[in-house]
Structures are given as structure tokens and as C-alpha cells.
Design a protein around this motif. Structure first.
Motif, PDB file in Angstrom:
ATOM      1  N   VAL A 240       9.103  26.563  47.893  1.00  0.00           N
ATOM      2  CA  VAL A 240       8.859  25.118  47.778  1.00  0.00           C
ATOM      3  C   VAL A 240       8.926  24.521  49.189  1.00  0.00           C
ATOM      4  CG1 VAL A 240       9.636  22.972  46.706  1.00  0.00           C
ATOM      5  CG2 VAL A 240       9.966  25.149  45.500  1.00  0.00           C
TER       6      VAL A 240
ATOM      7  N   VAL B   2       9.583  31.255  43.455  1.00  0.00           N
ATOM      8  CA  VAL B   2       8.778  30.224  44.117  1.00  0.00           C
ATOM      9  C   VAL B   2       9.187  30.055  45.583  1.00  0.00           C
ATOM     10  CG1 VAL B   2       8.365  28.824  42.024  1.00  0.00           C
ATOM     11  CG2 VAL B   2      10.424  28.427  43.396  1.00  0.00           C
TER      12      VAL B   2
ATOM     13  N   ILE C  13       4.500  23.913  45.757  1.00  0.00           N
ATOM     14  CA  ILE C  13       5.295  24.926  45.055  1.00  0.00           C
ATOM     15  C   ILE C  13       4.413  26.163  44.916  1.00  0.00           C
ATOM     16  CG2 ILE C  13       6.486  25.536  42.917  1.00  0.00           C
ATOM     17  CD1 ILE C  13       5.901  21.894  43.633  1.00  0.00           C
TER      18      ILE C  13
ATOM     19  N   VAL D  66       1.107  24.722  43.338  1.00  0.00           N
ATOM     20  CA  VAL D  66       1.097  23.382  42.753  1.00  0.00           C
ATOM     21  C   VAL D  66       1.350  22.408  43.903  1.00  0.00           C
ATOM     22  CG1 VAL D  66       2.213  21.818  41.076  1.00  0.00           C
ATOM     23  CG2 VAL D  66       2.101  24.284  40.608  1.00  0.00           C
TER      24      VAL D  66
ATOM     25  N   THR E 286      10.930  18.070  41.593  1.00  0.00           N
ATOM     26  CA  THR E 286      10.537  17.461  42.869  1.00  0.00           C
ATOM     27  C   THR E 286      10.721  15.955  42.723  1.00  0.00           C
ATOM     28  OG1 THR E 286       8.913  19.193  43.230  1.00  0.00           O
ATOM     29  CG2 THR E 286       8.630  17.185  44.494  1.00  0.00           C
ATOM     30  N   ALA E 287      11.569  15.378  43.556  1.00  0.00           N
ATOM     31  CA  ALA E 287      11.872  13.939  43.461  1.00  0.00           C
ATOM     32  C   ALA E 287      10.758  13.123  44.117  1.00  0.00           C
ATOM     33  CB  ALA E 287      13.208  13.637  44.125  1.00  0.00           C
ATOM     34  N   ILE E 288      10.154  12.199  43.334  1.00  0.00           N
ATOM     35  CA  ILE E 288       9.111  11.311  43.870  1.00  0.00           C
ATOM     36  C   ILE E 288       9.750  10.077  44.498  1.00  0.00           C
ATOM     37  CG2 ILE E 288       7.058   9.957  43.296  1.00  0.00           C
ATOM     38  CD1 ILE E 288       6.729  13.021  43.018  1.00  0.00           C
TER      39      ILE E 288
ATOM     40  N   THR F  22       2.488  18.477  44.586  1.00  0.00           N
ATOM     41  CA  THR F  22       3.033  17.249  43.991  1.00  0.00           C
ATOM     42  C   THR F  22       3.066  16.184  45.078  1.00  0.00           C
ATOM     43  OG1 THR F  22       4.419  18.555  42.513  1.00  0.00           O
ATOM     44  CG2 THR F  22       5.036  16.269  42.823  1.00  0.00           C
ATOM     45  N   ALA F  23       2.362  15.095  44.861  1.00  0.00           N
ATOM     46  CA  ALA F  23       2.267  14.031  45.883  1.00  0.00           C
ATOM     47  C   ALA F  23       3.522  13.166  45.858  1.00  0.00           C
ATOM     48  CB  ALA F  23       1.025  13.187  45.639  1.00  0.00           C
ATOM     49  N   ILE F  24       4.197  13.065  47.008  1.00  0.00           N
ATOM     50  CA  ILE F  24       5.389  12.213  47.121  1.00  0.00           C
ATOM     51  C   ILE F  24       4.982  10.789  47.480  1.00  0.00           C
ATOM     52  CG2 ILE F  24       7.597  11.869  48.322  1.00  0.00           C
ATOM     53  CD1 ILE F  24       7.433  14.392  46.515  1.00  0.00           C
TER      54      ILE F  24
ATOM     55  N   VAL G 221       3.378  21.008  34.198  1.00  0.00           N
ATOM     56  CA  VAL G 221       3.828  20.045  35.202  1.00  0.00           C
ATOM     57  C   VAL G 221       3.925  18.674  34.529  1.00  0.00           C
ATOM     58  CG1 VAL G 221       3.324  19.022  37.451  1.00  0.00           C
ATOM     59  CG2 VAL G 221       2.622  21.389  36.983  1.00  0.00           C
TER      60      VAL G 221
ATOM     61  N   VAL H  96       4.714  17.936  48.271  1.00  0.00           N
ATOM     62  CA  VAL H  96       5.517  19.154  48.131  1.00  0.00           C
ATOM     63  C   VAL H  96       4.621  20.210  47.497  1.00  0.00           C
ATOM     64  CG1 VAL H  96       7.489  20.229  46.981  1.00  0.00           C
ATOM     65  CG2 VAL H  96       7.739  17.960  47.991  1.00  0.00           C
TER      66      VAL H  96
ATOM     67  N   LEU I 182       1.132  16.310  33.416  1.00  0.00           N
ATOM     68  CA  LEU I 182       0.066  16.126  34.417  1.00  0.00           C
ATOM     69  C   LEU I 182      -0.912  17.299  34.392  1.00  0.00           C
ATOM     70  CD1 LEU I 182       2.315  14.893  37.391  1.00  0.00           C
ATOM     71  CD2 LEU I 182       0.981  13.503  35.799  1.00  0.00           C
TER      72      LEU I 182
ATOM     73  N   VAL J 285      11.307  23.740  38.422  1.00  0.00           N
ATOM     74  CA  VAL J 285      11.481  23.120  39.734  1.00  0.00           C
ATOM     75  C   VAL J 285      11.428  21.613  39.506  1.00  0.00           C
ATOM     76  CG1 VAL J 285      10.519  22.899  42.077  1.00  0.00           C
ATOM     77  CG2 VAL J 285      10.246  25.056  40.819  1.00  0.00           C
TER      78      VAL J 285
ATOM     79  N   ILE K 233       8.220  21.092  37.297  1.00  0.00           N
ATOM     80  CA  ILE K 233       7.243  22.183  37.206  1.00  0.00           C
ATOM     81  C   ILE K 233       7.921  23.322  36.458  1.00  0.00           C
ATOM     82  CG2 ILE K 233       5.832  23.837  38.488  1.00  0.00           C
ATOM     83  CD1 ILE K 233       6.987  20.713  40.269  1.00  0.00           C
TER      84      ILE K 233
ATOM     85  N   ARG L 215       5.575  14.653  34.735  1.00  0.00           N
ATOM     86  CA  ARG L 215       6.284  13.614  35.487  1.00  0.00           C
ATOM     87  C   ARG L 215       7.173  12.826  34.525  1.00  0.00           C
ATOM     88  NH1 ARG L 215       2.515  10.292  37.437  1.00  0.00           N
ATOM     89  NH2 ARG L 215       2.982   8.604  35.987  1.00  0.00           N
TER      90      ARG L 215
ATOM     91  N   GLY M 124       3.132  10.801  42.853  1.00  0.00           N
ATOM     92  CA  GLY M 124       3.574  11.109  41.493  1.00  0.00           C
ATOM     93  C   GLY M 124       2.572  11.891  40.676  1.00  0.00           C
TER      94      GLY M 124
ATOM     95  N   ALA N 201      -0.089  15.476  40.458  1.00  0.00           N
ATOM     96  CA  ALA N 201       0.011  16.888  40.839  1.00  0.00           C
ATOM     97  C   ALA N 201      -1.270  17.623  40.472  1.00  0.00           C
ATOM     98  CB  ALA N 201       1.196  17.534  40.116  1.00  0.00           C
TER      99      ALA N 201
ATOM    100  N   VAL O 167       9.008  14.963  39.261  1.00  0.00           N
ATOM    101  CA  VAL O 167       8.027  15.850  38.621  1.00  0.00           C
ATOM    102  C   VAL O 167       8.724  17.176  38.368  1.00  0.00           C
ATOM    103  CG1 VAL O 167       5.850  17.106  38.918  1.00  0.00           C
ATOM    104  CG2 VAL O 167       6.002  14.706  39.627  1.00  0.00           C
TER     105      VAL O 167
END
Lengths: 100, 100
Positions: free
Chosen positions: A17, A15, A90, A38, B40-42, A40-42, B17, A88, B9, B38, B90, B19, A64, A66, B88
Motif C-alpha cells: 500500500v 498487499v 493498493i 486498486v 484507506t482514510a479519505i 483510491t483517490a484521497i 471496494v 493511495v 465502488l 485494507v 478494500i 466507501r 473518495g 476508486a 474506503v
């Protein structure tokens, strides 16, 4: 138009990222996705997506959540909101076929 | 101990994916990762990670950051903070070898 800031967080054989940070009104600029990906909304992401036909479509991607898209998508992505927008991405590298 | 809430998700042939939302003190419970993944910190994620040897290790994963891990990891993940923690995951599905 201000440019979104892209920060590669991790990259390996599988990947890439990347976090994208958009000030209000900032945009990625026109681009084509070379890999499936992918998002992913932060933060909440009020995206304005401009397609190949020039038409703009506004979509809110809540923090949160995706979604997954295929390679080949072409567009510009703009922060249509009034606050910082971050997501983010990926990117899924094509599997490397094992040596014969 | 309260259980973390897992919400799938998106899932397709390439990825799953999910959460994970943790109230303060909540945990995933012991688990083994069957796929590379992977994270990903929200939110900021003050994780307490308990390993196979029972030892606990606290690590802060800031919102908007990410990391990649291989399949086979076994642990429990606890929200060691005092606020909601969300990330999240992945999961990267092994490539399906094309039909001969």
C-alpha cells in the motif's frame, strides 16, 4: 519535471500500500505495473495519463472514488491540476501457492 | 444511532471496494469481517471502535493513511468526531484455486 512522492504505508504477504503525493505538475515518471492494483483517490485527482503511444488523456478521479487495473499497464501519471493531488495505490500480490 | 452509508465502488474476482461515509455519531453497526481487508482514510477518521468485550477505544486515523487487518475481526465502528468521516475498505477475496 518534479517527481511525485511515493510513501509505502503498509506491506505484507498480501498487499503493498503506497501513497502518492503530487505537487502541481509533478509526475510519477514512466512505469509498468507489475501487479494488479486498486487506486483510491484521497483528494480530487486531475490526472494526465500518458500512454505507450505518447498520447495524453486527462481524467478527473474524484476524492473518495476508486478503480481497479490489471498488471501490465504502462504509463506516466501527471498532476494536471493546480493543487496537491494524492491517491493511495493498493497492489495485490499474486497468491503464494501453498507448499505441496 | 444513525447508520454509516456503504457504497460499493468496485467489485470483481479479486476485491470488493466499498466507501463508508459517516455523519457525526453514525456507526456501521456490529459486524464481522469475512475477508482480509485494507482501510484507506479519505478524511481524518476519529474512530470509536467497540470490541467483542464491549470496550470502546478511540483512534484517529489521519486522511491518506491506511492499515491492513485479517478476516475474523468483529466490532462496531462509530464516527466519534463532529465532521463527516469517510474511508474506503478494500476487501481481499480469497484466491480462487485454478481448475485442476
Amino acid at each position: 519535471m518534479e517527481q511525485a512522492v511515493a510513501t509505502v504505508l503498509v506491506e505484507d504477504a498480501r498487499v503493498r500500500v503506497t501513497r502518492f503525493d503530487f505537487a502541481p505538475g509533478a509526475a510519477t515518471g514512466w512505469h509498468r505495473h507489475g501487479m494488479d492494483y486498486v487506486i483510491t483517490a484521497i483528494t480530487d485527482c486531475p490526472m494526465r495519463i500518458v500512454g505507450p503511444d505518447g498520447a495524453a488523456r486527462d481524467v478527473l478521479v474524484p476524492a473518495g472514488t476508486a478503480y481497479v487495473r490489471d498488471a501490465g499497464v504502462e504509463h506516466d501519471v501527471v498532476n494536471a491540476g493546480s493543487a496537491l493531488m494524492s491517491f493511495v495505490e493498493i497492489e495485490l500480490k499474486a497468491p503464494v501457492s501453498p507448499a505441496p
